[in-house]
Each structure stands twice: as structure tokens, then as C-alpha cells.
Design a protein around this motif. Structure first.
Motif, PDB file in Angstrom:
ATOM      1  N   SER A   1       0.830  -1.207   0.000  1.00 55.43           N
ATOM      2  CA  SER A   1       0.000   0.000   0.000  1.00 55.43           C
ATOM      3  C   SER A   1       0.859   1.249   0.000  1.00 55.43           C
ATOM      4  O   SER A   1       0.542   2.238  -0.673  1.00 55.43           O
ATOM      5  CB  SER A   1      -0.929   0.006   1.220  1.00 55.43           C
ATOM      6  OG  SER A   1      -1.798  -1.084   1.177  1.00 55.43           O
TER       7      SER A   1
ATOM      8  N   ALA B   1       2.254   1.783  -3.482  1.00 50.77           N
ATOM      9  CA  ALA B   1       1.193   2.237  -4.389  1.00 50.77           C
ATOM     10  C   ALA B   1       0.856   3.698  -4.146  1.00 50.77           C
ATOM     11  O   ALA B   1       0.678   4.467  -5.097  1.00 50.77           O
ATOM     12  CB  ALA B   1      -0.047   1.363  -4.213  1.00 50.77           C
TER      13      ALA B   1
ATOM     14  N   ARG C   1       3.718   5.920  -5.524  1.00 53.57           N
ATOM     15  CA  ARG C   1       3.654   6.002  -6.988  1.00 53.57           C
ATOM     16  C   ARG C   1       2.535   6.935  -7.424  1.00 53.57           C
ATOM     17  O   ARG C   1       2.704   7.751  -8.322  1.00 53.57           O
ATOM     18  CB  ARG C   1       3.414   4.627  -7.599  1.00 53.57           C
ATOM     19  CG  ARG C   1       4.604   3.757  -7.652  1.00 53.57           C
ATOM     20  CD  ARG C   1       4.280   2.497  -8.407  1.00 53.57           C
ATOM     21  NE  ARG C   1       5.331   1.531  -8.234  1.00 53.57           N
ATOM     22  CZ  ARG C   1       5.199   0.260  -8.505  1.00 53.57           C
ATOM     23  NH1 ARG C   1       4.049  -0.205  -8.943  1.00 53.57           N
ATOM     24  NH2 ARG C   1       6.199  -0.566  -8.334  1.00 53.57           N
ATOM     25  N   LEU C   2       1.391   6.817  -6.777  1.00 51.94           N
ATOM     26  CA  LEU C   2       0.240   7.640  -7.109  1.00 51.94           C
ATOM     27  C   LEU C   2       0.556   9.109  -6.859  1.00 51.94           C
ATOM     28  O   LEU C   2       0.276   9.960  -7.696  1.00 51.94           O
ATOM     29  CB  LEU C   2      -0.975   7.202  -6.284  1.00 51.94           C
ATOM     30  CG  LEU C   2      -2.278   7.904  -6.571  1.00 51.94           C
ATOM     31  CD1 LEU C   2      -2.766   7.547  -7.967  1.00 51.94           C
ATOM     32  CD2 LEU C   2      -3.311   7.502  -5.536  1.00 51.94           C
TER      33      LEU C   2
END
Length: 74
Positions: A55, A58, A61-62
Motif C-alpha cells: 500500500s 502504491a 507512486r500515485l
């Protein structure tokens, strides 16, 4: 084993067979710890430990890809 299959079916967003096998193995460990501890705290804590690294990556990266380029250069 049925509970592990249900757990894995809730994570069908993953498409690689190796990931689904890892989910199945994790769910067996979670179920075993649920039975052994006679509670939900330990399996929930284990699930948190397993989920947090993925998580975090992620989210990083977002946030990088949605940040305007000017802020990245700044």
C-alpha cells in the motif's frame, strides 16, 4: 480451506497466478492464527503487516505521478 478460498476470491484484482497462490498461503496462515489465538486481533495485525508495504509503494507512486512536474523540479 473454504475460508481461504473465499479470502482469495475477495482479492481477485490480482491477476498473476503466483500472487493468488501467495494470497491463498497468507489466508491459511491468517486462519491458523485466528484459530490458535481464539480472536481476530492477531490475524488483523498480520494482514496489516502484509498489506502495508504494498500500500505504501502504491500511494507513493500515485502521489509522484499526480504531482505537477513543476513541483518535482522545485
Amino acid at each position: 480451506m473454504i475460508v481461504s478460498l473465499i479470502f482469495t476470491s475477495f482479492h481477485m484484482q490480482y491477476q498473476h497466478l503466483s500472487t493468488l497462490i501467495e494470497m491463498m498461503a497468507s489466508s491459511v496462515i491468517f486462519a491458523w492464527n485466528r484459530i490458535r489465538s481464539d480472536g481476530l486481533a492477531l490475524p488483523v495485525l498480520l494482514h496489516t503487516f502484509v498489506s502495508t508495504p504494498g500500500s505504501t509503494v502504491a500511494l507513493l507512486r500515485l502521489s509522484v505521478f499526480q504531482t505537477p512536474f513543476i513541483l518535482l523540479v522545485w
